[in-house]
Write an enzyme that holds these catalytic residues in place. Sequence first.
Site, PDB file in Angstrom:
ATOM      1  N   THR A 174       0.839  -1.206   0.000  1.00 59.98           N
ATOM      2  CA  THR A 174       0.000   0.000   0.000  1.00 59.98           C
ATOM      3  C   THR A 174       0.871   1.252   0.000  1.00 59.98           C
ATOM      4  O   THR A 174       2.007   1.212   0.461  1.00 59.98           O
ATOM      5  CB  THR A 174      -0.843  -0.043   1.290  1.00 59.98           C
ATOM      6  OG1 THR A 174      -1.824  -1.031   1.129  1.00 59.98           O
ATOM      7  CG2 THR A 174      -1.513   1.266   1.612  1.00 59.98           C
ATOM      8  N   VAL A 177     -13.767  -3.993   2.504  1.00 61.97           N
ATOM      9  CA  VAL A 177     -13.237  -2.626   2.596  1.00 61.97           C
ATOM     10  C   VAL A 177     -12.260  -2.570   3.766  1.00 61.97           C
ATOM     11  O   VAL A 177     -12.597  -2.972   4.883  1.00 61.97           O
ATOM     12  CB  VAL A 177     -14.382  -1.608   2.814  1.00 61.97           C
ATOM     13  CG1 VAL A 177     -13.825  -0.200   2.961  1.00 61.97           C
ATOM     14  CG2 VAL A 177     -15.377  -1.673   1.662  1.00 61.97           C
ATOM     15  N   THR A 236      -0.419   1.909   6.933  1.00 66.14           N
ATOM     16  CA  THR A 236      -0.341   0.685   6.128  1.00 66.14           C
ATOM     17  C   THR A 236      -0.245  -0.529   7.047  1.00 66.14           C
ATOM     18  O   THR A 236       0.478  -0.490   8.034  1.00 66.14           O
ATOM     19  CB  THR A 236       0.872   0.695   5.171  1.00 66.14           C
ATOM     20  OG1 THR A 236       1.018  -0.631   4.632  1.00 66.14           O
ATOM     21  CG2 THR A 236       2.162   1.112   5.854  1.00 66.14           C
ATOM     22  N   GLY A 237      -0.975  -1.569   6.712  1.00 64.64           N
ATOM     23  CA  GLY A 237      -0.934  -2.786   7.527  1.00 64.64           C
ATOM     24  C   GLY A 237      -2.263  -3.504   7.474  1.00 64.64           C
ATOM     25  O   GLY A 237      -3.065  -3.268   6.563  1.00 64.64           O
TER      26      GLY A 237
HETATM   27  N1  ASP Z   1      -4.132  -1.418   4.917  1.00 62.80           N
HETATM   28  C1  ASP Z   1      -4.383  -2.080   3.652  1.00 62.80           C
HETATM   29  C2  ASP Z   1      -5.690  -2.800   3.707  1.00 62.80           C
HETATM   30  O1  ASP Z   1      -5.995  -3.401   4.719  1.00 62.80           O
HETATM   31  C3  ASP Z   1      -3.332  -3.073   3.294  1.00 62.80           C
HETATM   32  C4  ASP Z   1      -1.916  -2.581   3.342  1.00 62.80           C
HETATM   33  O2  ASP Z   1      -1.599  -1.596   4.002  1.00 62.80           O
HETATM   34  O3  ASP Z   1      -1.093  -3.218   2.687  1.00 62.80           O
HETATM   35  O4  ASP Z   1      -6.387  -2.803   2.725  1.00 62.80           O
END
Ligand code: ASP
Length: 311
Positions: free
Chosen positions: A169, A198, A219-220
């Site tokens: 992300t 979502v 991000t996570g």
């Molecule tokens: N936070 C993003 C999600 O859950 C994924 C990511 O950060 O890689 O869609």
Amino acid sequence: MTPTLLIHGGAGTLRRDELGPVREAAHHEALAAIARAGQRLLAQGASALDVVVEAVRLLEECPLFNAGKGAVYTTAGTHELDASVMDGPTQAAGAVTCVSRTRNPVLAAREVLRRSPHLLFASAAADALAEQWGLEMVAPDWFGTPERLAQWQRTQTPTLDHDAARMGTVGAVALDVEGRLAAATSTGGMTAKAPGRVGDTPLIGAGCWADARVAVSCTGTGEAFIRICAAHDVAARVAYGGAPLAEAAHAVVHEGLPSVGGTGGLIALAADGRMALPIHSAGMYRAVARVGAPVWTAIYADEGLPPATDS
Ligand code: ASP
């Protein structure tokens, strides 16, 4: 006030032995080029909002990251993209979720902010609005890459993208010459997510936040970020508790996030120019660009903060 841009390209299980020098170099180069582009805009006096949108657009265009081109697949073999943007001084925001034809979801989020009385649009209606507003549309399979297809064929359980394929992300936070903050976040979501799922990225307060004091992009594991309202929690700890930014961001990522089983990281910037980039995973692609200073990039958690950072 030194205009500043922070960007991230996702957090996760990034290991030196798995990533290797060639991929490391490619990521450092991509991050540095995008950070420099944003730094130039800030030096020319661009607004924080324009800079975060452009930085995230460039990250979406880069197939190394899980947003726009190079987005992960859902279990149904489709792409569903999420993005959000927030302007600090006005707290105006826009977001889209589960779009599949809009080439740059962050531009759609920006247009929602600019043109609509509403804040968040979903799925086909969001794509239709983006098209009506003159944004570039693509065929739904445009977002795929051979690496993503191979990853989808290997992984059929919801996974943090970077845990499966070391890509992630994207997001940006910026402080402009007039002291304004802004934040933007964009993603393809978790690898092998269910159609219609979502995450935190399009949810203001969860994956993205900006007000007059603080801007945050996360991000996570999205579900965990939503459960702790991560981005807004950083701002709230600063606003109500008077916590220094680094302390607030550290508490959210190292205490709040693991308390609900999450991993990941965030980038945060305060109106006084202080920054924080806490990571509760092995790494997070990230870069810092202050006008007048060399751009700094890093991948692994143990690389810490750029020189001369006081937080
Ligand atoms: N936070 C993003 C999600 O859950 C994924 C990511 O950060 O890689 O869609």
